[in-house]
Design an enzyme around this catalytic site. Structure first.
Site, PDB file in Angstrom:
ATOM      1  N   LYS A  66     -27.715  26.681   9.127  1.00 29.66           N
ATOM      2  CA  LYS A  66     -26.637  26.125   8.296  1.00 29.66           C
ATOM      3  C   LYS A  66     -27.199  25.523   7.005  1.00 29.66           C
ATOM      4  O   LYS A  66     -27.779  26.231   6.214  1.00 29.66           O
ATOM      5  CB  LYS A  66     -25.828  25.109   9.116  1.00 29.66           C
ATOM      6  CG  LYS A  66     -25.541  25.564  10.537  1.00 29.66           C
ATOM      7  CD  LYS A  66     -24.729  26.842  10.601  1.00 29.66           C
ATOM      8  CE  LYS A  66     -24.295  27.117  12.020  1.00 29.66           C
ATOM      9  NZ  LYS A  66     -24.279  28.498  12.413  1.00 29.66           N
ATOM     10  N   TYR A 121     -20.051  22.156  19.299  1.00 27.79           N
ATOM     11  CA  TYR A 121     -19.995  23.579  18.980  1.00 27.79           C
ATOM     12  C   TYR A 121     -19.750  24.341  20.291  1.00 27.79           C
ATOM     13  O   TYR A 121     -20.364  24.009  21.320  1.00 27.79           O
ATOM     14  CB  TYR A 121     -21.314  24.004  18.313  1.00 27.79           C
ATOM     15  CG  TYR A 121     -21.476  25.492  18.225  1.00 27.79           C
ATOM     16  CD1 TYR A 121     -20.543  26.273  17.552  1.00 27.79           C
ATOM     17  CD2 TYR A 121     -22.554  26.133  18.819  1.00 27.79           C
ATOM     18  CE1 TYR A 121     -20.673  27.651  17.484  1.00 27.79           C
ATOM     19  CE2 TYR A 121     -22.701  27.511  18.749  1.00 27.79           C
ATOM     20  CZ  TYR A 121     -21.749  28.258  18.084  1.00 27.79           C
ATOM     21  OH  TYR A 121     -21.878  29.623  18.017  1.00 27.79           O
ATOM     22  N   ASP A 151     -27.193  16.167  17.379  1.00 29.84           N
ATOM     23  CA  ASP A 151     -27.108  17.418  16.626  1.00 29.84           C
ATOM     24  C   ASP A 151     -26.697  17.021  15.205  1.00 29.84           C
ATOM     25  O   ASP A 151     -25.549  16.635  14.964  1.00 29.84           O
ATOM     26  CB  ASP A 151     -26.071  18.334  17.292  1.00 29.84           C
ATOM     27  CG  ASP A 151     -25.930  19.684  16.570  1.00 29.84           C
ATOM     28  OD1 ASP A 151     -26.252  19.752  15.375  1.00 29.84           O
ATOM     29  OD2 ASP A 151     -25.481  20.647  17.224  1.00 29.84           O
ATOM     30  N   ARG A 177     -47.117  33.818  18.913  1.00 26.44           N
ATOM     31  CA  ARG A 177     -46.088  33.051  19.628  1.00 26.44           C
ATOM     32  C   ARG A 177     -46.505  31.578  19.670  1.00 26.44           C
ATOM     33  O   ARG A 177     -45.681  30.674  19.626  1.00 26.44           O
ATOM     34  CB  ARG A 177     -45.863  33.605  21.049  1.00 26.44           C
ATOM     35  CG  ARG A 177     -44.918  32.738  21.850  1.00 26.44           C
ATOM     36  CD  ARG A 177     -44.303  33.393  23.100  1.00 26.44           C
ATOM     37  NE  ARG A 177     -45.094  34.412  23.721  1.00 26.44           N
ATOM     38  CZ  ARG A 177     -46.163  34.198  24.497  1.00 26.44           C
ATOM     39  NH1 ARG A 177     -46.561  32.972  24.761  1.00 26.44           N
ATOM     40  NH2 ARG A 177     -46.814  35.221  25.018  1.00 26.44           N
TER      41      ARG A 177
HETATM   42  O1  P1T Z   1     -25.887  29.519  15.761  1.00 22.42           O
HETATM   43  P1  P1T Z   1     -27.113  28.740  16.123  1.00 22.42           P
HETATM   44  O2  P1T Z   1     -28.158  28.692  15.058  1.00 22.42           O
HETATM   45  O3  P1T Z   1     -27.676  29.124  17.457  1.00 22.42           O
HETATM   46  O4  P1T Z   1     -26.661  27.195  16.251  1.00 22.42           O
HETATM   47  C1  P1T Z   1     -25.716  26.732  17.169  1.00 22.42           C
HETATM   48  C2  P1T Z   1     -25.019  25.517  16.635  1.00 22.42           C
HETATM   49  C3  P1T Z   1     -25.425  24.271  17.053  1.00 22.42           C
HETATM   50  N1  P1T Z   1     -24.847  23.136  16.583  1.00 22.42           N
HETATM   51  C4  P1T Z   1     -23.845  23.172  15.685  1.00 22.42           C
HETATM   52  C5  P1T Z   1     -23.219  21.905  15.202  1.00 22.42           C
HETATM   53  C6  P1T Z   1     -23.389  24.415  15.215  1.00 22.42           C
HETATM   54  O5  P1T Z   1     -22.394  24.421  14.319  1.00 22.42           O
HETATM   55  C7  P1T Z   1     -23.977  25.613  15.705  1.00 22.42           C
HETATM   56  C8  P1T Z   1     -23.498  26.957  15.271  1.00 22.42           C
HETATM   57  N2  P1T Z   1     -22.217  26.931  14.742  1.00 22.42           N
HETATM   58  C9  P1T Z   1     -21.522  28.002  14.249  1.00 22.42           C
HETATM   59  C10 P1T Z   1     -21.969  29.255  14.252  1.00 22.42           C
HETATM   60  C11 P1T Z   1     -20.181  27.664  13.714  1.00 22.42           C
HETATM   61  O6  P1T Z   1     -19.590  28.458  12.973  1.00 22.42           O
HETATM   62  O7  P1T Z   1     -19.713  26.559  14.033  1.00 22.42           O
END
Ligand code: P1T
Length: 390
Positions: free
Chosen positions: A204, A107, A179, A55
């Site tokens: 992503k 998001y 972000d 961890r």
């Molecule tokens: O899904 P996760 O890895 O926890 O990330 C969240 C997140 C944070 N910031 C942005 C700009 C994002 O697009 C996302 C996750 N977004 C999607 C799953 C979506 O389809 O928009």
């Protein structure tokens, strides 16, 4: 762990492939091994090789963190089990009574975490149109500690002026978090523009193949990095080594992928803009985008994300087009090599109240495309035939 001897001025494609990684000193393995272990042997009491428990320390994770820090031009990278886990860790640096100014269009999961979880722990959030720097500044209170922006926003593709917001936030002692999931460091480097922290859903574009979930924070703020490292271990939302390795493999091709995402999305945005059945296109690369000049100034490309409103913007119109796609897969998420179509109001942004959505021009039928790296002609043909369903 050995690191690659890189020139200080190495380019982003070179950094993506080499930064934070060097052939494994034990075997010479050119690719970073997956250290799939939870614990490490100690030779005697208090004697170990700097690794005690996974961890806290994992060499595959550390390689990813060095790689991401180099790409964003920060001194510290920290990776987490998801983008939201990264966001959560950053919010955990705040204390009850602190205030956050956040872009109104983020998001949906970020909005949900702030509104439904952290608000009840005594944090205050004000959501503003972050494309208006004056509106952000007007929201500052003596308790403001963080300014949180996505730029471009998900899914309206609005931009925030990172340099301007950073100057204004720093005047009142607040940190700016960007972000950078949509742009990636290939197109936009928020730290160089004055931001304090970059956040990523590495799920992503950084991973790029839709086969893992992860998050990251990158900063050059020593004190903050120390606190985040403490929280990463104390709260424990760490990614597994296999996922870190998948992301490391993904970043190696970031540059070539982003160029193709960008080229395909520009062509599709142009096609959509002149289509008689499309009433609005949201893409910063279009000269008609209200912040096109800012997009050109603060980023070196426009990326692979775009949204559009078909027909009258109703749910029925959006649904018709959505259901007609053949090559674009109907799915949440974004940033993989494959093209996806999403209906944000019912999928990614279902937790955002309808009135709040409509107030920002986020129509019931709005569709979002994550434009992949397939042949552009095939993508254009699919969009054209989907619109013909209307
Ligand atoms: O899904 P996760 O890895 O926890 O990330 C969240 C997140 C944070 N910031 C942005 C700009 C994002 O697009 C996302 C996750 N977004 C999607 C799953 C979506 O389809 O928009």
């Amino acid at each position: 762990m050995a690191q690659h001897p890189l020139r200080r001025e190495a380019g982003l494609s070179t950094l993506a492939i080499h930064a934070g990684q060097a052939p494994d000193p034990t075997t010479g393995a050119v690719m970073m091994p997956i250290y799939q272990t939870s614990t490490y042997a100690q030779e005697a009491l208090g004697q170990h090789k700097g690794f005690e428990y996974a961890r806290t320390h994992n060499a595959t994770r550390a390689a990813l963190e060095r790689n991401l820090a180099a790409l964003e031009g920060g001194t510290h990278g920290l990776s987490f089990a998801s983008g939201l886990a990264a966001t959560n860790a950053l919010v955990q640096t705040l204390s009850a009574g602190d205030h956050v100014v956040c872009g109104r269009n983020t998001y949906g999961g970020t909005y949900r975490l702030f509104e439904k979880v952290w608000r009840r722990h005594g944090l205050a959030f004000t959501f503003v149109d972050a494309s208006d720097s004056d509106a952000v500044e007007r929201a500052f209170t003596p308790a403001t500690k963080l300014v949180w922006v996505e730029t471009p926003t998900n899914p309206l593709m609005e931009l925030a002026d990172i340099a301007e917001l950073s100057t204004r936030a720093h005047r009142v002692g607040a940190r700016v978090v960007v972000d950078n999931t949509f742009m990636t460091p290939y197109f936009q480097r928020p730290l160089a523009l004055g931001a304090d922290v970059v956040m990523h859903s590495v799920t992503k574009y950084l991973n790029g193949h839709s086969d893992m979930i992860g998050g990251a924070l990158i900063t050059s703020d020593e004190a903050l990095a120390t606190e985040l490292r403490f929280l990463q271990n104390a709260a424990g939302a760490v990614p597994g080594p296999m996922d870190c390795w998948l992301c490391l493999r993904g970043t190696k091709t970031l540059a070539v992928r982003m160029r193709q995402h960008d080229a395909n999305a520009r062509d599709l945005a142009a096609l959509l803009e002149q289509h008689p059945k499309v009433s609005r296109v949201f893409y910063p690369g279009l000269p008609s985008h209200p912040q096109h000049a800012l997009a050109c100034r603060q980023a070196s490309g426009f990326g692979g994300m775009l949204s559009f409103i078909a027909g009258d913007g109703s749910l029925a119109a959006g649904e018709r087009v959505f259901n007609a796609f053949r090559l674009f897969t109907r799915a949440e998420s974004l940033g993989g090599v494959e093209s996806l179509v999403c209906h944000p109001a019912s999928m990614t942004h279902a937790s955002v109240p309808r009135e709040a959505r409509l107030a920002m021009g986020f129509a019931d039928g709005l569709l979002r495309l994550s434009v992949g790296i397939e042949d552009g002609a095939d993508l254009q043909a699919d969009v054209a035939q989907a619109l013909a369903a209307l």
